[in-house]
Design an enzyme around this catalytic site. Sequence first.
Site, PDB file in Angstrom:
ATOM      1  CE1 TYR A 185      -3.981   1.920   0.430  1.00 29.55           C
ATOM      2  CE2 TYR A 185      -3.326   2.407   2.679  1.00 29.55           C
ATOM      3  CZ  TYR A 185      -4.171   2.606   1.621  1.00 29.55           C
ATOM      4  OH  TYR A 185      -5.221   3.475   1.750  1.00 29.55           O
TER       5      TYR A 185
ATOM      6  NE  ARG B  13      -6.312  11.499  -5.924  1.00 28.46           N
ATOM      7  CZ  ARG B  13      -6.706  11.042  -4.764  1.00 28.46           C
ATOM      8  NH1 ARG B  13      -7.449  11.768  -4.002  1.00 28.46           N
ATOM      9  NH2 ARG B  13      -6.412   9.818  -4.333  1.00 28.46           N
TER      10      ARG B  13
ATOM     11  CE  LYS C 134      -7.119   2.681  -0.472  1.00 29.05           C
ATOM     12  NZ  LYS C 134      -7.866   3.800   0.054  1.00 29.05           N
TER      13      LYS C 134
ATOM     14  CD  GLU D  90      -9.229   3.996  -3.179  1.00 26.75           C
ATOM     15  OE1 GLU D  90     -10.174   3.716  -2.421  1.00 26.75           O
ATOM     16  OE2 GLU D  90      -8.275   4.712  -2.822  1.00 26.75           O
ATOM     17  CG  ASP D  91      -6.710   6.756  -5.790  1.00 27.47           C
ATOM     18  OD1 ASP D  91      -7.136   7.350  -4.781  1.00 27.47           O
ATOM     19  OD2 ASP D  91      -5.607   6.189  -5.814  1.00 27.47           O
TER      20      ASP D  91
ATOM     21  CG  ASP E  15     -10.960   4.708   1.545  1.00 26.23           C
ATOM     22  OD1 ASP E  15     -11.515   4.633   2.654  1.00 26.23           O
ATOM     23  OD2 ASP E  15      -9.731   4.689   1.406  1.00 26.23           O
ATOM     24  CG  ASP E  16      -9.811   8.539  -2.748  1.00 32.07           C
ATOM     25  OD1 ASP E  16      -8.783   8.039  -2.285  1.00 32.07           O
ATOM     26  OD2 ASP E  16     -10.350   8.156  -3.797  1.00 32.07           O
TER      27      ASP E  16
ATOM     28  CG  ASN F 237      -0.717   9.082   1.426  1.00 29.35           C
ATOM     29  OD1 ASN F 237       0.059   9.144   2.358  1.00 29.35           O
ATOM     30  ND2 ASN F 237      -1.991   8.722   1.572  1.00 29.35           N
TER      31      ASN F 237
HETATM   32  P1  NAI Z   1      -7.732  16.513  -4.698  1.00 26.97           P
HETATM   33  O1  NAI Z   1      -7.042  16.639  -6.001  1.00 26.97           O
HETATM   34  O2  NAI Z   1      -9.195  16.268  -4.674  1.00 26.97           O
HETATM   35  O3  NAI Z   1      -7.476  17.840  -3.826  1.00 26.97           O
HETATM   36  C1  NAI Z   1      -6.254  18.506  -3.711  1.00 26.97           C
HETATM   37  C2  NAI Z   1      -6.559  19.884  -3.152  1.00 26.97           C
HETATM   38  O4  NAI Z   1      -5.317  20.499  -2.821  1.00 26.97           O
HETATM   39  C3  NAI Z   1      -7.258  20.811  -4.117  1.00 26.97           C
HETATM   40  O5  NAI Z   1      -8.251  21.545  -3.461  1.00 26.97           O
HETATM   41  C4  NAI Z   1      -6.152  21.762  -4.584  1.00 26.97           C
HETATM   42  O6  NAI Z   1      -6.640  23.059  -4.917  1.00 26.97           O
HETATM   43  C5  NAI Z   1      -5.327  21.819  -3.316  1.00 26.97           C
HETATM   44  N1  NAI Z   1      -3.963  22.258  -3.587  1.00 26.97           N
HETATM   45  C6  NAI Z   1      -3.116  21.777  -4.522  1.00 26.97           C
HETATM   46  N2  NAI Z   1      -1.966  22.489  -4.479  1.00 26.97           N
HETATM   47  C7  NAI Z   1      -2.119  23.394  -3.501  1.00 26.97           C
HETATM   48  C8  NAI Z   1      -1.302  24.429  -2.995  1.00 26.97           C
HETATM   49  N3  NAI Z   1      -0.103  24.665  -3.508  1.00 26.97           N
HETATM   50  N4  NAI Z   1      -1.780  25.182  -1.991  1.00 26.97           N
HETATM   51  C9  NAI Z   1      -3.000  24.962  -1.480  1.00 26.97           C
HETATM   52  N5  NAI Z   1      -3.827  24.002  -1.914  1.00 26.97           N
HETATM   53  C10 NAI Z   1      -3.386  23.230  -2.925  1.00 26.97           C
HETATM   54  O7  NAI Z   1      -6.959  15.382  -3.924  1.00 26.97           O
HETATM   55  P2  NAI Z   1      -7.423  14.623  -2.591  1.00 26.97           P
HETATM   56  O8  NAI Z   1      -8.116  13.367  -2.915  1.00 26.97           O
HETATM   57  O9  NAI Z   1      -8.113  15.548  -1.695  1.00 26.97           O
HETATM   58  O10 NAI Z   1      -6.000  14.196  -2.007  1.00 26.97           O
HETATM   59  C11 NAI Z   1      -5.063  15.187  -1.596  1.00 26.97           C
HETATM   60  C12 NAI Z   1      -3.904  14.481  -0.932  1.00 26.97           C
HETATM   61  O11 NAI Z   1      -4.349  13.839   0.243  1.00 26.97           O
HETATM   62  C13 NAI Z   1      -3.235  13.421  -1.803  1.00 26.97           C
HETATM   63  O12 NAI Z   1      -1.821  13.540  -1.687  1.00 26.97           O
HETATM   64  C14 NAI Z   1      -3.682  12.144  -1.194  1.00 26.97           C
HETATM   65  O13 NAI Z   1      -2.709  11.129  -1.320  1.00 26.97           O
HETATM   66  C15 NAI Z   1      -3.852  12.523   0.251  1.00 26.97           C
HETATM   67  N6  NAI Z   1      -4.774  11.627   0.948  1.00 26.97           N
HETATM   68  C16 NAI Z   1      -4.344  11.089   2.121  1.00 26.97           C
HETATM   69  C17 NAI Z   1      -5.112  10.207   2.801  1.00 26.97           C
HETATM   70  C18 NAI Z   1      -4.620   9.691   4.118  1.00 26.97           C
HETATM   71  O14 NAI Z   1      -3.577  10.013   4.540  1.00 26.97           O
HETATM   72  N7  NAI Z   1      -5.325   8.894   4.826  1.00 26.97           N
HETATM   73  C19 NAI Z   1      -6.374   9.733   2.249  1.00 26.97           C
HETATM   74  C20 NAI Z   1      -6.792  10.421   1.031  1.00 26.97           C
HETATM   75  C21 NAI Z   1      -5.988  11.326   0.415  1.00 26.97           C
END
Ligand code: NAI
Length: 585
Positions: free
Chosen positions: A137, A190, A208, A279-280, A302-303, A442
């Site tokens: 993972y 994504r 997963k 997912e993603d 899940d996201d 991540n």
């Molecule tokens: P997403 O693409 O839906 O959202 C990303 C957000 O970050 C957007 O609103 C974008 O405008 C913002 N963003 C990007 N660059 C930025 C910057 N320079 N300054 C401010 N805001 C910025 O992606 P999602 O699904 O929300 O995932 C985001 C991150 O969270 C990914 O890296 C993902 O791996 C991580 N994640 C972690 C989890 C965990 O730790 N359990 C679970 C799900 C996601």
Amino acid sequence: MARPLRNHNLSRIYAAEPTVTNGTGMFSKNPSSNGHTARKRVEPFKVPTSLDLLHDPALNKGRAFNEAERQALGLTGLLPPRIITLEDQAKRVIATVRSKKTDLDRYNSLIGLQDRNETLFYYVLIHHLEELMPIIYTPTIGQACQQYGHIFRRARGMYISDRDRGHIREVLGNWPQDDVRVIVVTDGERVLGLGDLGAHGMGIPVGKLSLYTACAGVRPSQTLPITLDVGTDNEELLASPVYLGLPHKRMRGEEYDRFIEEFIYAANDRFPGVLIQLEDFGRENAFRLLEQYRDKVCLFNDDIQGTAAVTLAGLLSSLRITGKKLGDQTVLLFGAGEAATGIADLIVLAMVREGIPEEIARRKCWLMDSKGLVVRSRNDLADNKLAYAHEHEPLPDLFSAVQALRPTALIGASGKSSAFTQAVLSTMAAYNEHPIVFALSNPTSQSECTAEECYQFTDGRAIFASGSPFPEVRMKERTITPGQANNAYVFPGIGLGVIASGARRVTEEMFYEAAKALAGEVTPADLAMGRIYPGLDRVREVSAVIATAVAQVAFKKELATVEEPPNVLGWLESLMYVPDYASYV
Ligand code: NAI
């Protein structure tokens, strides 16, 4: 307060499956029809023989086939003569995995094993979960998806492409198992924080679902990873000769929506009542699809929702350290996408449960996206952000937002590495005795800060959690174990609760109860180490508790399709798959 740690007897959770032999070489390949749902029992199944048996990963035992089986099933001469046990096989496997030079090599070695001998794969995984979870993972899975075209050896799960439009139901008919209970499906737009990886996103559903089995005992035969190959906008992949998907741009608009709709209803027709985990998917589609289908079929994202539950659990545990209430918090979410909005929505729900009016609860949550603080005066906001667009002057950067809002909790879900700078973190520490800082992005390379940076710039006072694991940090004679806000704490347990109760829908209340159940499993000893989640070594035990909370919502809200047993926890534990070899003769 956490309940005192129950001394779970491992043998209870790992209790071996009933032997499936009936003495005639016939057995139910799917002993999972264990009566916990209304599904009909699968037909008895004849054990294949010879190479067919050795090449069936669900049945193969490799060198562990005993003499009687070798003779009865045409295996004599097809295996080295020295017979070894499952335990000995597992020792050899883990030694081999450890001898590999890179994590990607370790991943390949484990996937190879999963393709040859599922029982052994899960046995090894469950017994070394903490060590191997980062391999199958995040973070290694990210690397695996980026290299998928090169490392691909054998198909696992199903690929459904736009060539299958109009006959997806027929294509799903090719899957050999009828009793699938959970599908994890991606369109690869994504993948983690790595962007559009198209059909190479398949690594994620595969990984997963392995965790559904390893963490919550959902039987491998009841899981199905699916990639919807709707194209990719990743130019590098489109030009790559090793790309596994159809080399064209992404399907969009009505065409895409019709394709997804066909898939969702075909999946429900082929596997009635199946739990579908989205997912993603890309942000826009993820929210839309969740809204469109959450009340129609048994589905969650899940996201958005799993991340929310694990983060809320971390927040609730943190409050045991700060001694504050949830309603006292000001939460700044850095990122305003799937993860961040899902988290904000669940925090609001939790605050409302504490008696805070929804409008006030929302005002305690702030979002920041790539254009700055989400405020009312902005006219470029997507729908998911509108509820958090509060009256405030526009602020372009995180540092000024932290100065202006003085958040008690800063949660990164942006995919923007190193965004939590020294200035940001020390300002958090100036306003809070124990600033709550979660860097969720991540894989590790995208994390908003490392554990070490966080502790260093907050004088060791921060309560930290991250999406991908970080090693322990030594601070002033103290060793701090950073918590991992790993969705794997919650989605497998939620899945088990939904599947076992035969829940017809997955509701927000299930995620709220899952978060509370997870927080309730954090012990004072965990907190003393700086850890706001239970140790991953307890994940099966914790998953059973989460599954219980979820199933109880299903029973209470009349969403369940099975009768409520008197002891839900004991019942769920007894259903959990335990990797062990069945006897075939
Ligand atoms: P997403 O693409 O839906 O959202 C990303 C957000 O970050 C957007 O609103 C974008 O405008 C913002 N963003 C990007 N660059 C930025 C910057 N320079 N300054 C401010 N805001 C910025 O992606 P999602 O699904 O929300 O995932 C985001 C991150 O969270 C990914 O890296 C993902 O791996 C991580 N994640 C972690 C989890 C965990 O730790 N359990 C679970 C799900 C996601």
